[in-house]
Write an enzyme that holds these catalytic residues in place. Sequence first.
Site, PDB file in Angstrom:
ATOM      1  N   SER A  81      27.841 -63.347 -22.410  1.00 27.85           N
ATOM      2  CA  SER A  81      29.127 -64.015 -22.231  1.00 27.85           C
ATOM      3  C   SER A  81      29.519 -64.776 -23.488  1.00 27.85           C
ATOM      4  O   SER A  81      28.659 -65.274 -24.219  1.00 27.85           O
ATOM      5  CB  SER A  81      29.035 -64.990 -21.051  1.00 27.85           C
ATOM      6  OG  SER A  81      30.158 -65.839 -20.999  1.00 27.85           O
ATOM      7  N   TYR A  92      25.648 -71.801 -16.674  1.00 29.62           N
ATOM      8  CA  TYR A  92      25.977 -70.381 -16.798  1.00 29.62           C
ATOM      9  C   TYR A  92      25.699 -69.893 -18.215  1.00 29.62           C
ATOM     10  O   TYR A  92      25.040 -68.867 -18.426  1.00 29.62           O
ATOM     11  CB  TYR A  92      27.445 -70.161 -16.447  1.00 29.62           C
ATOM     12  CG  TYR A  92      27.923 -68.753 -16.686  1.00 29.62           C
ATOM     13  CD1 TYR A  92      27.456 -67.700 -15.911  1.00 29.62           C
ATOM     14  CD2 TYR A  92      28.844 -68.468 -17.688  1.00 29.62           C
ATOM     15  CE1 TYR A  92      27.886 -66.396 -16.128  1.00 29.62           C
ATOM     16  CE2 TYR A  92      29.282 -67.182 -17.916  1.00 29.62           C
ATOM     17  CZ  TYR A  92      28.802 -66.149 -17.134  1.00 29.62           C
ATOM     18  OH  TYR A  92      29.230 -64.863 -17.369  1.00 29.62           O
TER      19      TYR A  92
END
Length: 338
Positions: A127, A152
């Site tokens: 990501s 995350y």
Amino acid sequence: MRILVTGAAGFIGFHVCNRLLIEGYEVIGADNINEYYDVKLKLERLRILEEQRNFRFYKFDLEAAMPLYAIFENHGVDIVINLAAQAGVRYSILNPHAYVQSNITGFLNILEACRDFGVKHLIYASSSSVYGANGKIPFSASDPIDHPISMYAASKKANELMAHTYSHLFNIPTTGLRFFTVYGPWGRPDMAYYSFTRDILKGNKIKVFNHGDMRRDFTYIDDVVEGIIRLIDRAPSPSTDWDPEKPEPNSSYAPYRIYNIGNNQPVQLTHFIEILERLIGQKANIEFLPMQPGDVKETYADISDLQQAVGFSPETPLETGLGHFVEWYKKYHANDNS
């Protein structure tokens, strides 16, 4: 060639599976169909995939190794595209344990299966969130990523480190892809473009953080899928130029690579909203708010490595891609007023 796609009922996973089936691959899909967002949407994606030949689906959690191993034992797998993860920057602040279970334990099981069954290439989702507190723009895959600002992001950085370890120890070719704000039809309802469209149509306020002073490298789903498809048969080899005294984090003496997949054209959030307003035909009622914890002010992908490796260049202008999304949204939600 038989390809396992985890997260097959998810946004990116669905589109990747669909393209692979069109290209003639045999696809095995896996997903736990969790309730992080609307299960109905996931089941509708899955229904479309299951109507096609050469697609098989298994529902389970990646944290459970046994059903994963059963797929490898019963079907044989040449390539793994791991798109399963607990998504969401903000949710990771509220429920960090979910990210350890899914993104770290689940990914470890993927790596172990690739090791035990001799997978030819593991492609996995990272990501743009891994860039965290970095201020250098555009973000390059060769930049250090030592300051994540959400659980995350930390879990995705952990995936990259774990993948390198297995590439080093067991010679597994691994490719990590740092996605930049992917959008398009069949997208995720928790993403801003989706919730903005819903709320503009319903006349509700849309929440715009950091008072609109944010830029995002919005990347259309078809462009992301094209990048993934081009990488399937480009398993990384050890880099002969890698220097242990000046180690770049996106390559290695092991068969390991990291790439950005982004549009390479960041857009001011307020301009993004203006485009949505034109496409929808309604003005947004905007509530400007401070920056939320875990968010970054700007994302901007340097994609030169991927362009050099596979000739990848995004082709979808933002207005075109958002137009496709709005058209899909109105059709999909025509009867539910949501």
